[in-house]
Design a protein around this motif. Structure first.
Motif, short mmCIF file in Angstrom:
data_model
loop_
_atom_site.label_atom_id
_atom_site.label_comp_id
_atom_site.label_asym_id
_atom_site.label_seq_id
_atom_site.Cartn_x
_atom_site.Cartn_y
_atom_site.Cartn_z
N GLY A 1 1.57 -8.54 9.20
CA GLY A 1 2.21 -8.10 7.97
C GLY A 1 1.78 -8.89 6.74
O GLY A 1 2.38 -8.76 5.68
N ASN A 2 0.74 -9.74 6.90
CA ASN A 2 0.25 -10.47 5.72
C ASN A 2 -0.69 -9.56 4.93
O ASN A 2 -1.49 -8.83 5.50
CB ASN A 2 -0.54 -11.72 6.14
N VAL A 3 -0.58 -9.64 3.62
CA VAL A 3 -1.45 -8.82 2.78
C VAL A 3 -2.87 -9.40 2.83
O VAL A 3 -3.09 -10.57 2.52
CB VAL A 3 -0.94 -8.80 1.32
N ILE A 4 -3.81 -8.58 3.28
CA ILE A 4 -5.21 -9.03 3.30
C ILE A 4 -5.86 -8.74 1.96
O ILE A 4 -6.53 -9.59 1.39
CB ILE A 4 -6.02 -8.31 4.40
N LYS A 5 -5.67 -7.53 1.51
CA LYS A 5 -6.22 -7.21 0.19
C LYS A 5 -5.48 -6.04 -0.43
O LYS A 5 -4.71 -5.35 0.24
CB LYS A 5 -7.72 -6.93 0.26
N VAL A 6 -5.71 -5.85 -1.71
CA VAL A 6 -5.08 -4.76 -2.44
C VAL A 6 -6.19 -3.80 -2.86
O VAL A 6 -7.18 -4.22 -3.44
CB VAL A 6 -4.32 -5.28 -3.68
N VAL A 7 -6.03 -2.53 -2.52
CA VAL A 7 -7.07 -1.55 -2.85
C VAL A 7 -6.46 -0.40 -3.66
O VAL A 7 -5.26 -0.26 -3.76
CB VAL A 7 -7.74 -0.98 -1.58
N ALA A 8 -7.35 0.41 -4.22
CA ALA A 8 -6.91 1.57 -4.99
C ALA A 8 -6.52 2.68 -4.03
O ALA A 8 -7.07 2.81 -2.94
CB ALA A 8 -8.02 2.03 -5.91
N TYR A 9 -5.54 3.47 -4.46
CA TYR A 9 -5.09 4.60 -3.64
C TYR A 9 -4.88 5.79 -4.58
O TYR A 9 -4.26 5.66 -5.63
CB TYR A 9 -3.79 4.23 -2.93
N VAL A 10 -5.42 6.95 -4.20
CA VAL A 10 -5.31 8.12 -5.07
C VAL A 10 -4.14 8.99 -4.63
O VAL A 10 -4.07 9.40 -3.47
CB VAL A 10 -6.61 8.96 -5.04
N THR B 1 -14.56 -0.68 1.45
CA THR B 1 -15.45 -1.32 0.47
C THR B 1 -14.78 -1.55 -0.88
O THR B 1 -15.34 -2.24 -1.72
CB THR B 1 -16.72 -0.46 0.25
N CYS B 2 -13.60 -0.99 -1.11
CA CYS B 2 -12.94 -1.17 -2.41
C CYS B 2 -12.66 -2.65 -2.64
O CYS B 2 -12.11 -3.33 -1.79
CB CYS B 2 -11.63 -0.38 -2.44
N ALA B 3 -13.09 -3.13 -3.82
CA ALA B 3 -12.90 -4.55 -4.13
C ALA B 3 -11.62 -4.78 -4.92
O ALA B 3 -11.27 -5.91 -5.24
CB ALA B 3 -14.09 -5.07 -4.92
N GLY B 4 -10.92 -3.71 -5.25
CA GLY B 4 -9.65 -3.86 -5.95
C GLY B 4 -9.76 -4.32 -7.39
O GLY B 4 -8.90 -5.04 -7.87
N CYS B 5 -10.82 -3.94 -8.09
CA CYS B 5 -10.94 -4.36 -9.50
C CYS B 5 -10.06 -3.48 -10.39
O CYS B 5 -9.71 -3.86 -11.49
CB CYS B 5 -12.39 -4.32 -9.97
N PHE B 6 -9.72 -2.29 -9.89
CA PHE B 6 -8.84 -1.35 -10.57
C PHE B 6 -9.34 -0.87 -11.92
O PHE B 6 -8.56 -0.48 -12.78
CB PHE B 6 -7.40 -1.89 -10.65
N TYR B 7 -10.66 -0.88 -12.10
CA TYR B 7 -11.21 -0.22 -13.27
C TYR B 7 -10.91 1.29 -13.19
O TYR B 7 -10.70 1.95 -14.19
CB TYR B 7 -12.72 -0.47 -13.38
N CYS B 8 -10.85 1.81 -11.96
CA CYS B 8 -10.54 3.23 -11.78
C CYS B 8 -9.14 3.53 -12.31
O CYS B 8 -8.91 4.55 -12.94
CB CYS B 8 -10.63 3.61 -10.30
N ASN C 1 -8.07 -8.35 -11.58
CA ASN C 1 -7.23 -8.27 -10.38
C ASN C 1 -7.80 -8.93 -9.14
O ASN C 1 -7.42 -8.59 -8.03
CB ASN C 1 -6.93 -6.81 -10.02
N GLN C 2 -8.77 -9.83 -9.27
CA GLN C 2 -9.35 -10.43 -8.08
C GLN C 2 -8.53 -11.61 -7.59
O GLN C 2 -8.48 -11.88 -6.39
CB GLN C 2 -10.80 -10.85 -8.34
N ILE C 3 -7.92 -12.34 -8.49
CA ILE C 3 -7.01 -13.42 -8.09
C ILE C 3 -5.79 -13.35 -8.98
O ILE C 3 -5.81 -12.71 -10.03
CB ILE C 3 -7.67 -14.82 -8.25
#
Lengths: 669, 287
Positions: free
Chosen positions: A619-628, A593-600, B89-91
């Protein structure tokens, strides 16, 4: 789930206001609770045995203890339960003392509240998951910041125990303020004579890497695993080639332009210099601000005389990286200088004492240089203005210290002792001279300290006047010191030849910046804070970073040395194990569910959140998410609160746990 | 219009874009969002006072282009949301080609004829009729007549109300909410893959369309957008229950401007208001 509830009376602490037996019997009726009992001291051995026994007999798989704050005894009860076979993170504590009995006095309502508090945790514990401590490896190598006596002591202790040390010093030589001192109290042994062997030992030690004329630029990582970037300032001399012969220093034609920092501005030094003859390392530095070559492009005399071709005018600052497991901060202090830029200082200054205006008003460190055999007067007692022997000298204590109205409220601790020493050294050299000391109180706590002060007064005839000085002015070549003697209740006026001010010990200029680089807390004066004033005096709030010496608070040499050894011992404790165990209460990202806004990532105070790419099978990037990074995460939960889609959760405090807790409380209404 | 179509064609022919999001008319001559996948499609592009939709919402909703970047036709206000999406960071800036349009204000009620009275209120305060940031710029600026700001008076009235009066005002407004979530779907900055209102383990926000659930939803949305809303007003336009959502968003935006001098979506490199600590931030609201 089979839950056991254990209610502690804490002697009278809880039992006085909370009816513990009825709390226990009420809790026995909660769904899931199969065992409930109360006991006088749950944390005692018999108390812990009650818990262990109940776990075995009733086959419990979760425990709620109603007692004091988890700060006190969470470890105790987790350990007891884990000994009996329950995962320690299936143990919860309801705080019936600080949150209930201590703050209420009505027994029936306090008892009701206690029942509510326990019920909330019973509901929470139903959602607890077993957690396993995080294990991180330890880099068994230490960084010591600051090469004064504290840094030297800490480095030697760690290195002698068999571990590598990187010692960073911002000045060209190690030695710190102690190398400037003449003699040391209370034994009057020569400061340099006891210090220089230690300095040489550091230099020759196979396990100490001395990085002088350098500063810590950046610190990343966490306890056991720091990565430090050090800025090696350009010396303009290749240290691997220089033999320290000193020919370049002798030949440098710019002799009288720059004031010597080592001599506290009482003497000059060449553009090419080593701070003092015993400097370690004995490698000169070019002061580019005064060097003729750097100003006009001509000269290069030093380069011509250097047989080793070690002079490098093109040298640039270098950034070096070091991996260490522990950091000891020993950056020391500086003296409050009254005249220099008082606007930038947090205190208003003591303009009425004429420091900087009258040449013969000096501070404590300047007097040390005058009294020192290696100083500008070769140890002869001569005043700076006309190089004559002062026949009457006045020492003023507490200049800046213990003065809330225009100075610092703290006591600088060492001034009482060094003023007594100064007066004594003066009397030893000028037998017919008169020495006066203005003081507020004499604080001479320490082994042989009070005896030392008495010796100054009784044997050496130093005149102590209890009172403050209001003004110093010049008249007919004399410094008129106006003050009062509060014991006699009279005004005092002394026509002195020289005045020495015991100015306050303050934090180094850049201490706040360093504290922020290291993520350690500091007080309003810029001194680094210890983790606990009594029980954790050398630890900081950040794991793996320790304090030594006067960077923490004003300290004398014996205290600094003991603190340095204590800090070294703490680092060695860390190095005693191959891996560190950390609490697994860390944040975890729901990658779905992480939308990758990186406010965290923006709000994380520990740089624990990274960006992670999620890829498909090609190997294509689908999305970028936060990782702790669970090694860095301190479990503060700020990311958890910030995430708009609630995609970060704190293990041990997950949404369903908190929700169950709140809901069970709301049932009351 | 020719300018817009020419640039779009050129972008396709030089294979710079995979598709272009723009506006086109349907057979009833209504202006609607339209995605062109080839240079032939671009013939249908239009831009006029009825081009009201904020197309930036499609940047996170449509699948990525197989080849090339995403082209987008955008008014100045819409470009603010594109910048906001980049800030969050959305696009990536490099993944979009922005065809900025000089805008001569848009309609308020799309079914009625465009006129001074039927002009969106956001246009009254617009400072980006010529966009501040773009790759291409088309269209010409004309003199326009602007409507009266009726909302401002309501906002002032709300400010002077007591807590209870405010509650009554919003209770009556939220009463109309049917939890259709159109406000969320149309919002370019509501890009979460799982909205908090859809989270059911545990369910933080009551999903029923009751006073409690309606307050929880609309308040959470206002908070999640505070310091982030760029004021395109699409939520209010999309709301079938005609809840004056802009009153909430505009108030929060004014706080961000007045208290922190922050406008979201104006500078790609500016740290966002929410999530960044500044030692100079005001703290007088902390009790």
């Amino acid at each position: 789930m089979r839950i056991g509830v254990f209610i502690c009376h804490c002697g009278e602490n809880i039992g006085r206001t909370v009816d513990c037996p009825s709390v226990a019997s009420a809790c026995a009726n909660f769904s899931g609770v199969v065992h409930a009992e109360d006991y006088k001291y749950m944390c005692s051995d018999p108390g812990q045995n009650l818990i262990k026994q109940a776990i075995k007999e009733k086959n419990l798989d979760a425990v709620v203890v109603g007692s004091c704050s988890p700060h006190m005894h969470e470890k105790t009860f987790r350990k007891a339960c884990s000994d009996a076979g329950i995962n320690p993170f299936l143990v919860e504590m309801a705080n019936l003392r600080e949150h209930c009995s201590w703050i209420h006095d009505d027994v029936p309502s306090a008892t009701r509240k206690a029942i509510d508090l326990v019920r909330m945790l019973v509901e929470k514990v139903k959602f607890n998951e077993p957690l396993i401590p995080i294990r991180v490896p330890v880099t068994k190598r230490a960084l010591v910041i600051g090469g004064g006596i504290s840094g030297i002591q800490a480095s030697l202790d760690i290195a002698n125990a068999g571990y590598e040390v990187v010692l960073v010093e911002k000045e060209p030589s190690i030695g710190g303020h102690m190398s400037q001192l003449s003699e040391t109290f209370p034994t009057l042994d020569c400061s340099q004579c006891i210090l220089t062997p230690r300095m040489v030992e550091v230099y020759q030690h196979p396990r100490i890497k001395l990085v002088s004329y350098s500063e810590v630029e950046n610190v990343e990582g966490f306890i056991g695993n720091f990565s430090v970037t050090i800025r090696k300032k350009a010396r303009s001399v290749k240290d691997e080639l220089c033999t320290g012969c000193g020919l370049c220093v002798q030949k440098c034609p710019i002799k009288k332009v720059a004031l010597s920092d080592f001599d506290e501005g009482l003497a000059t030094r060449p553009a090419m210099y080593v701070p003092f003859p015993q400097a370690v390392p004995n490698i000169p530095v070019i002061d580019r601000s005064v060097c003729t070559y750097f100003k006009t492009g001509k000269c290069q005399l030093c380069k011509k005389v250097c047989g080793r071709e070690a002079i490098d005018f093109e040298q640039q600052d270098q950034l070096i990286k070091e991996d260490v497991g522990a950091i000891i901060v020993a950056t020391g202090y500086k003296l409050y200088t009254i005249d220099k830029k008082p606007d930038e200082s947090m205190i208003k200054g003591y303009g009425e004492y004429g420091y900087g205006k009258f040449k013969d008003v000096v501070d404590g460190l300047q007097f040390e240089r005058i009294a020192s055999a290696s100083g500008p007067t070769s140890g002869e007692m001569l005043r700076p203005s006309d190089k004559t022997t002062p026949k009457k000298i006045v020492f003023i204590q507490c200049v800046g210290s213990r003065d809330e109205s225009k100075g610092f409220s703290y006591c600088s601790k060492i001034c009482c002792m060094y003023t007594a020493k100064h007066a004594m050294l003066y009397k030893h050299k000028v037998h017919d001279g008169e020495a006066y000391v203005f003081y507020m109180d004499i604080r001479a706590g320490g082994k042989n300290y009070d005896e030392f002060v008495r010796r100054a007064i009784e044997e050496d005839g130093v005149k102590y006047i209890r009172g403050r000085v209001s003004k110093i002015y010049e008249e007919n070549g004399k410094l008129i010191v106006k003050g009062e003697d509060t014991l006699a209740g009279v005004r005092v006026e002394i026509d002195a030849d020289m005045v020495v001010l015991a100015t306050a010990m303050i934090a180094q200029n850049d201490s706040v910046k360093l504290a922020q680089t290291l993520s350690v807390s500091y007080d309003k004066y810029g001194f680094f804070n210890e983790s606990h004033p009594k029980l954790k005096p050398v630890e900081t709030s950040t794991g793996g970073i320790f304090l030594a010496g006067a960077c923490n608070a004003p300290r004398d040499i014996p205290d600094s040395v003991s603190m340095a050894s204590a800090a070294a011992a703490k680092a060695l404790v860390l190095f005693g194990s191959d891996v560190l165990e950390r609490e697994p209460v860390v944040a975890k990202v729901n990658e779905a569910t992480c939308a990758g806004c990186f406010y965290c990532q923006k709000v994380c105070a520990y740089n624990a959140i990274e960006q992670k790419e999620i890829k498909d099978r090609q190997g294509n990037v689908i999305k970028v998410v936060a990782y702790v990074n669970s090694g860095l995460c301190q479990g503060c939960g700020t990311c958890n609160a910030t995430c708009p889609s609630k995609s970060v959760e704190l293990l041990g405090f997950k949404d369903d746990q908190i929700y169950a807790q709140i809901n069970s409380f709301a049932e009351v209404f | 219009m020719k300018q817009l179509i020419d640039i779009s064609k050129e972008l396709f022919e030089s294979k710079q874009v995979g598709y272009i999001i723009g506006y086109a008319e349907d057979k009833f001559k209504r202006v609607k969002p339209f995605v062109a996948y080839s240079s032939l499609d671009t013939e249908r592009f239009v831009f006029n006072n009825n081009s009201v939709n904020n197309l930036a919402v499609y940047l996170t909703r449509l699948p990525k282009a197989k080849e090339g970047k995403i082209g987008i036709v955008a008014k100045g206000c819409d470009i603010k949301s594109i910048i906001a999406l980049i800030q969050e960071n959305q696009i990536k800036r490099d993944d979009v080609i922005i065809i900025g349009v000089n805008c001569n204000s848009v309609v308020n009620q799309i079914d009625e004829q465009f006129s001074k009275e039927n002009t969106a209120i956001k246009c009254k305060y617009c400072q980006v009729r010529t966009p501040a940031h773009y790759d291409y710029l088309v269209g010409e600026i004309k003199e326009v007549e602007l409507p009266e700001d009726k909302n401002f008076a309501i906002m002032q009235k709300l400010d002077s109300m007591s807590a209870e009066e405010k509650w009554n005002f919003w209770e009556a407004e939220f009463e109309k909410c049917v939890k259709c979530y159109a406000c969320r779907q149309v919002c370019p900055l509501c890009y979460c893959e799982q909205c908090i209102v859809d989270k059911s383990m545990p369910r933080w926000i009551d999903s029923s369309a009751t006073t409690k659930g309606n307050f929880a939803w609309n308040m959470i949305r206002a908070f999640h957008l505070s310091g982030r809303c760029i004021g395109c007003n699409e939520c209010e336009r999309a709301c079938p229950a005609e809840i004056p959502l802009s009153l909430l968003n505009r108030k929060m935006g004014m706080v961000a401007i007045n208290e922190f001098n922050y406008r979201h979506g104006t500078d790609i490199n500016q740290p966002t208001l929410i999530g960044n600590y500044n030692v100079n931030d005001k703290e007088d609201f902390i009790m």
